[in-house]
Write an enzyme that holds these catalytic residues in place. Sequence first.
Site, PDB file in Angstrom:
ATOM      1  N   TRP A  21       0.818  -1.212   0.000  1.00  0.00           N
ATOM      2  CA  TRP A  21       0.000   0.000   0.000  1.00  0.00           C
ATOM      3  C   TRP A  21       0.856   1.269   0.000  1.00  0.00           C
ATOM      4  O   TRP A  21       0.700   2.133  -0.861  1.00  0.00           O
ATOM      5  CB  TRP A  21      -0.926  -0.005   1.223  1.00  0.00           C
ATOM      6  CG  TRP A  21      -1.558   1.321   1.526  1.00  0.00           C
ATOM      7  CD1 TRP A  21      -2.030   2.233   0.628  1.00  0.00           C
ATOM      8  CD2 TRP A  21      -1.779   1.881   2.820  1.00  0.00           C
ATOM      9  NE1 TRP A  21      -2.546   3.330   1.288  1.00  0.00           N
ATOM     10  CE2 TRP A  21      -2.398   3.140   2.633  1.00  0.00           C
ATOM     11  CE3 TRP A  21      -1.532   1.438   4.117  1.00  0.00           C
ATOM     12  CZ2 TRP A  21      -2.765   3.961   3.706  1.00  0.00           C
ATOM     13  CZ3 TRP A  21      -1.893   2.250   5.171  1.00  0.00           C
ATOM     14  CH2 TRP A  21      -2.507   3.500   4.967  1.00  0.00           C
ATOM     15  N   ASP A  49      -0.703  -8.652  -1.770  1.00  0.00           N
ATOM     16  CA  ASP A  49      -1.868  -7.775  -1.823  1.00  0.00           C
ATOM     17  C   ASP A  49      -1.484  -6.395  -2.344  1.00  0.00           C
ATOM     18  O   ASP A  49      -0.495  -5.803  -1.911  1.00  0.00           O
ATOM     19  CB  ASP A  49      -2.477  -7.621  -0.428  1.00  0.00           C
ATOM     20  CG  ASP A  49      -3.644  -6.661  -0.423  1.00  0.00           C
ATOM     21  OD1 ASP A  49      -4.745  -7.068  -0.834  1.00  0.00           O
ATOM     22  OD2 ASP A  49      -3.460  -5.490  -0.029  1.00  0.00           O
ATOM     23  N   TYR A  54      -3.097   2.281  -5.477  1.00  0.00           N
ATOM     24  CA  TYR A  54      -1.874   2.492  -4.698  1.00  0.00           C
ATOM     25  C   TYR A  54      -0.807   3.149  -5.565  1.00  0.00           C
ATOM     26  O   TYR A  54      -0.417   2.624  -6.613  1.00  0.00           O
ATOM     27  CB  TYR A  54      -1.334   1.167  -4.160  1.00  0.00           C
ATOM     28  CG  TYR A  54      -2.195   0.496  -3.113  1.00  0.00           C
ATOM     29  CD1 TYR A  54      -3.249   1.148  -2.494  1.00  0.00           C
ATOM     30  CD2 TYR A  54      -1.939  -0.818  -2.725  1.00  0.00           C
ATOM     31  CE1 TYR A  54      -4.032   0.520  -1.538  1.00  0.00           C
ATOM     32  CE2 TYR A  54      -2.711  -1.451  -1.765  1.00  0.00           C
ATOM     33  CZ  TYR A  54      -3.760  -0.780  -1.179  1.00  0.00           C
ATOM     34  OH  TYR A  54      -4.529  -1.405  -0.226  1.00  0.00           O
ATOM     35  N   SER A 205      -3.052  -3.465   8.529  1.00  0.00           N
ATOM     36  CA  SER A 205      -2.577  -2.735   9.696  1.00  0.00           C
ATOM     37  C   SER A 205      -2.624  -3.575  10.972  1.00  0.00           C
ATOM     38  O   SER A 205      -3.085  -3.104  12.016  1.00  0.00           O
ATOM     39  CB  SER A 205      -3.387  -1.446   9.891  1.00  0.00           C
ATOM     40  OG  SER A 205      -2.698  -0.535  10.714  1.00  0.00           O
ATOM     41  N   LYS A 215       8.127   1.075  18.535  1.00  0.00           N
ATOM     42  CA  LYS A 215       9.159   2.024  18.074  1.00  0.00           C
ATOM     43  C   LYS A 215       8.873   3.460  18.490  1.00  0.00           C
ATOM     44  O   LYS A 215       9.773   4.296  18.504  1.00  0.00           O
ATOM     45  CB  LYS A 215       9.317   1.949  16.560  1.00  0.00           C
ATOM     46  CG  LYS A 215       8.162   2.502  15.769  1.00  0.00           C
ATOM     47  CD  LYS A 215       8.463   2.590  14.261  1.00  0.00           C
ATOM     48  CE  LYS A 215       8.531   1.224  13.639  1.00  0.00           C
ATOM     49  NZ  LYS A 215       8.662   1.308  12.164  1.00  0.00           N
ATOM     50  N   GLN A 290      12.840  -6.468   7.750  1.00  0.00           N
ATOM     51  CA  GLN A 290      11.538  -6.363   8.398  1.00  0.00           C
ATOM     52  C   GLN A 290      10.657  -7.549   8.022  1.00  0.00           C
ATOM     53  O   GLN A 290       9.923  -8.083   8.859  1.00  0.00           O
ATOM     54  CB  GLN A 290      10.861  -5.052   7.988  1.00  0.00           C
ATOM     55  CG  GLN A 290      11.553  -3.802   8.510  1.00  0.00           C
ATOM     56  CD  GLN A 290      10.941  -2.536   7.945  1.00  0.00           C
ATOM     57  OE1 GLN A 290      10.596  -2.472   6.766  1.00  0.00           O
ATOM     58  NE2 GLN A 290      10.813  -1.511   8.770  1.00  0.00           N
TER      59      GLN A 290
END
Length: 332
Positions: A21, A49, A54, A205, A215, A290
């Site tokens: 996204w 996805d 986007y 999310s 963080k 990540q």
Amino acid sequence: MEHRHLGRSGLLISELAYGNWITHGSQVEEEAAVACVRAALDVGITSFDTADAYAGGRAEEVLGRALKGERRAGLEIFTKVFWPTGPGPNDRSLSRKHIMESIDASLGRLQTSYVDLFQAHRYDYSTPLEETMQAFADVVRQGKALYIGVSEWTATEIRAGWEMAQDLKIPFVSNQPQYSALHRVIEAEVVPMSIELGVGQVVFSPMAQGVLSGKYKVGEQPPAGSRATDEKSGANFISRLMRDEVLTAVEQLRPLADQAGLSMAQLALAWVLQNDNVSAAIIGASRPEQVRDNAVASGKKLDADLMKAIDAALEPVVERDPAKTVSPARRP
């Protein structure tokens, strides 16, 4: 990487899906974006996805190039339609015209002859639902999408769409809502109804825009390059979570994550995956490491006491109101 059925369908998808996204085509350069896709493939992620809107279509283009050469049958590619893709009055919505044009444009950008899942990115109050569902049925019958779904529809809207899909004999199998330990609005109405209908959640999310990663801290500036500092990467979405009371509650999860032997990000993902109606949680990344870190959450089971402790820590700041499924501004 573990796989789950998408709703009550026969389609298996990776329980962590890779989404682009706010990264591909906007936040990170293509070389880094491709590296993240390669890392996703390396850890066993097979589900990807994206959406036509986007980064103005660039996200689909980057994903298409990144996946080029991969065995298509070994991938599950999801895209969506609704938001504007151009300046014209028909370059948006769930009208038949926009759906039929959007799927062809998406397939071209993704460099594939079909997508596994084609979703309505929001409910369209300006187009008759019958028109939308008939267009989706034609997309399926033309072989351009195998399954259909929606994103951020209410329980009532999902049921209405699902019932029409049954009459049209097409597989309505998914909903893509926001869901995390902080944002639980689907639990009261959408999840019970989805279980009844055989619709699975592909949630976005799951780390609450990164807040659940730990963080962000009270009294400290957000880390440089983080989502909270970059308007292009969703700073406006995260701002409502950057409150002292939220960050204080999230910090209470740190010893719980240590107890589980997980990072806070991994704990947040594992928490989401405890919900049996969740078919997949979508992760995004700007760096390959990540992706690799997030992948550790796959298959992790949190015991009942730990789940209760997480809920107790966050309860004062959890959003549960079913009316927050979509922005009230979108409703008539």
